[in-house]
Design an enzyme around this catalytic site. Structure first.
Site, PDB file in Angstrom:
ATOM      1  N   ILE A 157       4.907  -7.496  43.101  1.00 38.43           N
ATOM      2  CA  ILE A 157       5.369  -6.433  42.195  1.00 38.43           C
ATOM      3  C   ILE A 157       4.230  -5.984  41.275  1.00 38.43           C
ATOM      4  O   ILE A 157       4.007  -4.783  41.081  1.00 38.43           O
ATOM      5  CB  ILE A 157       6.602  -6.918  41.392  1.00 38.43           C
ATOM      6  CG1 ILE A 157       7.779  -7.145  42.344  1.00 38.43           C
ATOM      7  CG2 ILE A 157       6.969  -5.913  40.300  1.00 38.43           C
ATOM      8  CD1 ILE A 157       9.002  -7.805  41.714  1.00 38.43           C
ATOM      9  N   ARG A 234      11.021 -11.743  33.302  1.00 44.98           N
ATOM     10  CA  ARG A 234      12.188 -12.432  32.774  1.00 44.98           C
ATOM     11  C   ARG A 234      12.064 -12.484  31.256  1.00 44.98           C
ATOM     12  O   ARG A 234      10.967 -12.655  30.720  1.00 44.98           O
ATOM     13  CB  ARG A 234      12.253 -13.876  33.309  1.00 44.98           C
ATOM     14  CG  ARG A 234      12.709 -14.008  34.750  1.00 44.98           C
ATOM     15  CD  ARG A 234      14.196 -13.712  34.927  1.00 44.98           C
ATOM     16  NE  ARG A 234      14.644 -13.981  36.275  1.00 44.98           N
ATOM     17  CZ  ARG A 234      14.793 -13.067  37.235  1.00 44.98           C
ATOM     18  NH1 ARG A 234      14.532 -11.791  36.984  1.00 44.98           N
ATOM     19  NH2 ARG A 234      15.214 -13.403  38.431  1.00 44.98           N
ATOM     20  N   ASP A 258      13.359  -4.406  30.444  1.00 42.63           N
ATOM     21  CA  ASP A 258      14.461  -4.436  31.413  1.00 42.63           C
ATOM     22  C   ASP A 258      15.164  -5.786  31.398  1.00 42.63           C
ATOM     23  O   ASP A 258      16.250  -5.928  31.945  1.00 42.63           O
ATOM     24  CB  ASP A 258      13.925  -4.146  32.828  1.00 42.63           C
ATOM     25  CG  ASP A 258      15.035  -4.082  33.878  1.00 42.63           C
ATOM     26  OD1 ASP A 258      16.001  -3.317  33.656  1.00 42.63           O
ATOM     27  OD2 ASP A 258      14.950  -4.791  34.890  1.00 42.63           O
ATOM     28  N   GLU A 263      20.621 -12.751  28.582  1.00 44.69           N
ATOM     29  CA  GLU A 263      21.398 -11.642  29.171  1.00 44.69           C
ATOM     30  C   GLU A 263      22.855 -12.034  29.387  1.00 44.69           C
ATOM     31  O   GLU A 263      23.116 -13.189  29.734  1.00 44.69           O
ATOM     32  CB  GLU A 263      20.755 -11.244  30.511  1.00 44.69           C
ATOM     33  CG  GLU A 263      19.368 -10.678  30.310  1.00 44.69           C
ATOM     34  CD  GLU A 263      18.648 -10.366  31.631  1.00 44.69           C
ATOM     35  OE1 GLU A 263      19.265 -10.468  32.698  1.00 44.69           O
ATOM     36  OE2 GLU A 263      17.458 -10.023  31.554  1.00 44.69           O
ATOM     37  N   HIS A 281      18.743  -4.773  32.757  1.00 39.77           N
ATOM     38  CA  HIS A 281      18.268  -5.514  33.950  1.00 39.77           C
ATOM     39  C   HIS A 281      18.641  -4.755  35.231  1.00 39.77           C
ATOM     40  O   HIS A 281      19.430  -5.252  36.051  1.00 39.77           O
ATOM     41  CB  HIS A 281      18.823  -6.943  33.966  1.00 39.77           C
ATOM     42  CG  HIS A 281      18.056  -7.852  34.887  1.00 39.77           C
ATOM     43  ND1 HIS A 281      17.929  -9.197  34.686  1.00 39.77           N
ATOM     44  CD2 HIS A 281      17.362  -7.590  36.028  1.00 39.77           C
ATOM     45  CE1 HIS A 281      17.214  -9.734  35.659  1.00 39.77           C
ATOM     46  NE2 HIS A 281      16.853  -8.766  36.498  1.00 39.77           N
TER      47      HIS A 281
HETATM   48  C1  8YV Z   1      18.394  -8.700  40.250  1.00 38.77           C
HETATM   49  C2  8YV Z   1      16.202  -9.944  39.837  1.00 38.77           C
HETATM   50  O1  8YV Z   1      18.728  -7.917  39.145  1.00 38.77           O
HETATM   51  O2  8YV Z   1      15.170 -10.044  41.943  1.00 38.77           O
HETATM   52  C3  8YV Z   1      15.347 -10.587  40.853  1.00 38.77           C
HETATM   53  O3  8YV Z   1      14.809 -11.658  40.564  1.00 38.77           O
HETATM   54  O4  8YV Z   1      16.253 -10.330  38.736  1.00 38.77           O
HETATM   55  C4  8YV Z   1      16.958  -8.737  40.207  1.00 38.77           C
HETATM   56  O5  8YV Z   1      16.469  -8.050  41.288  1.00 38.77           O
HETATM   57  C5  8YV Z   1      19.343  -9.811  40.320  1.00 38.77           C
HETATM   58  O6  8YV Z   1      18.984 -10.910  41.030  1.00 38.77           O
HETATM   59  C6  8YV Z   1      20.651  -9.254  40.875  1.00 38.77           C
HETATM   60  O7  8YV Z   1      21.664  -9.489  40.063  1.00 38.77           O
END
Ligand code: 8YV
Length: 315
Positions: A157, A234, A258, A263, A281
């Site tokens: 990413i 995170r 985000d 959360e 998120h």
């Molecule tokens: C999702 C995420 O929001 O991929 C991750 O680690 O935090 C996110 O893509 C989540 O897992 C789905 O609820």
């Protein structure tokens, strides 16, 4: 027809994914249980898999009461909420959903940077509240194009964010545990040193428990009064009270967030700040990406139960 495998679903998923899961497996919905302890105790002889998302994961407390579990599949790339040590020492496989969400998450990182530099929510409200009419032109903001961007965590990413920021003419630096041999961006081994050298610090690291609060007051002070913080990693890696102080006291210029430490609870101090952009998120939350994540998560699970290698896994 052979009996369906029994899995615990920790939290609700994207609708079509959950439907497909429930068609193929005997699904026990943990979030609906009034008494989770009793609910899990009743499943200890039958459940062999856990399905969860990036935020909830699966901790040792959950896995210990389900001794037959041999696979955890995460609807997400982040596995920081899964107790990987426990999984590894108990032979539990852990699948996740990398790659398919990279573009959407990188898009949102850039959107948050632009939103913070250009104060997009403030400008939106200024327009809608009639302030343009009443007070005249909105205050000037800061340019994102061409600024120095520092990426904490140049993985899949982080690299996609770097590529996009290059398109904005930004100079890219990164901070990783190790320097990457095949990357020309400036490398920093120290996060605070990188924060001091950039205008926009973007957090894209895959967190470990030891990174809790690593973006602390010192890092924010080094980022400085013209610096912006973007977090699509995170919430736990940011010292949130220190971030709020830094924003209130203008020790940093703005933030695009985000993800949050607790959360879905977001510190209310952030709600009225003109220099922040908040998202619940949702970086990976497009129909296209959630569909692909769901398919990958289901493929991981199906592969496990037919004795094949998982498509994407961390343990
Ligand atoms: C999702 C995420 O929001 O991929 C991750 O680690 O935090 C996110 O893509 C989540 O897992 C789905 O609820």
């Amino acid at each position: 027809m052979s009996e369906k495998h029994a899995v615990v679903l920790v939290n609700p998923l994207y609708g079509p994914t959950q439907q497909a899961l429930e068609n193929a497996y005997q699904v026990h919905r943990l979030w609906e249980a009034d008494n989770k302890t009793e609910f899990l105790a009743g499943l200890q002889d039958t459940v062999t898999g856990v399905v969860t998302d990036g935020g909830s994961g699966a901790d040792a407390e959950l896995l210990r009461v389900l001794p037959k579990v041999k696979v955890v599949t995460v609807f997400g790339v982040g596995v920081d909420a899964v107790d990987l040590d426990y999984c590894k020492s108990n032979g539990i496989r852990v699948g996740n959903t990398p790659d398919v969400l990279t573009d959407d998450v990188a898009d949102i990182a850039i959107a948050l940077a632009l939103g913070s530099f250009r104060r997009l929510p403030f400008a939106h409200n200024y327009t809608c509240e009639g302030r343009w009419v009443g007070e005249g032109a909105a205050p000037l903001t800061a340019r994102f194009s061409g600024c120095n961007v520092g990426i904490y965590g140049l993985g899949r990413i982080g690299s996609a964010i770097a590529k996009r920021a290059e398109g904005f003419g930004c100079k890219i630096s990164y901070c990783n545990r190790n320097k990457k041999a095949d990357v020309a961006y400036q490398y920093f081994s120290d996060l605070q040193e990188m924060a001091a050298a950039v205008d926009c610090l973007i957090l894209a690291v895959a967190p470990t428990p030891s990174m809790k609060g690593v973006v602390n007051a010192d890092v924010l002070n080094s980022l400085g009064p013209d610096g912006h913080l973007v977090n699509i990693s995170r919430g736990l890696i940011v010292d949130e009270p220190a971030l709020i102080d830094a924003l209130v006291q203008n020790r940093i210029a703005g933030a695009g967030l985000d993800v949050f430490a607790n959360e879905p609870n977001v510190p209310s101090e952030l709600f009225s700040m003109p220099n922040v952009v908040l998202q619940p998120h949702v970086a990976s939350a497009t129909v296209q990406t959630r569909t692909a994540m769901g398919q990958l998560m289901l493929d991981n699970l199906a592969n496990f139960y037919r004795g094949a290698e998982l498509v994407a896994f961390v343990a």
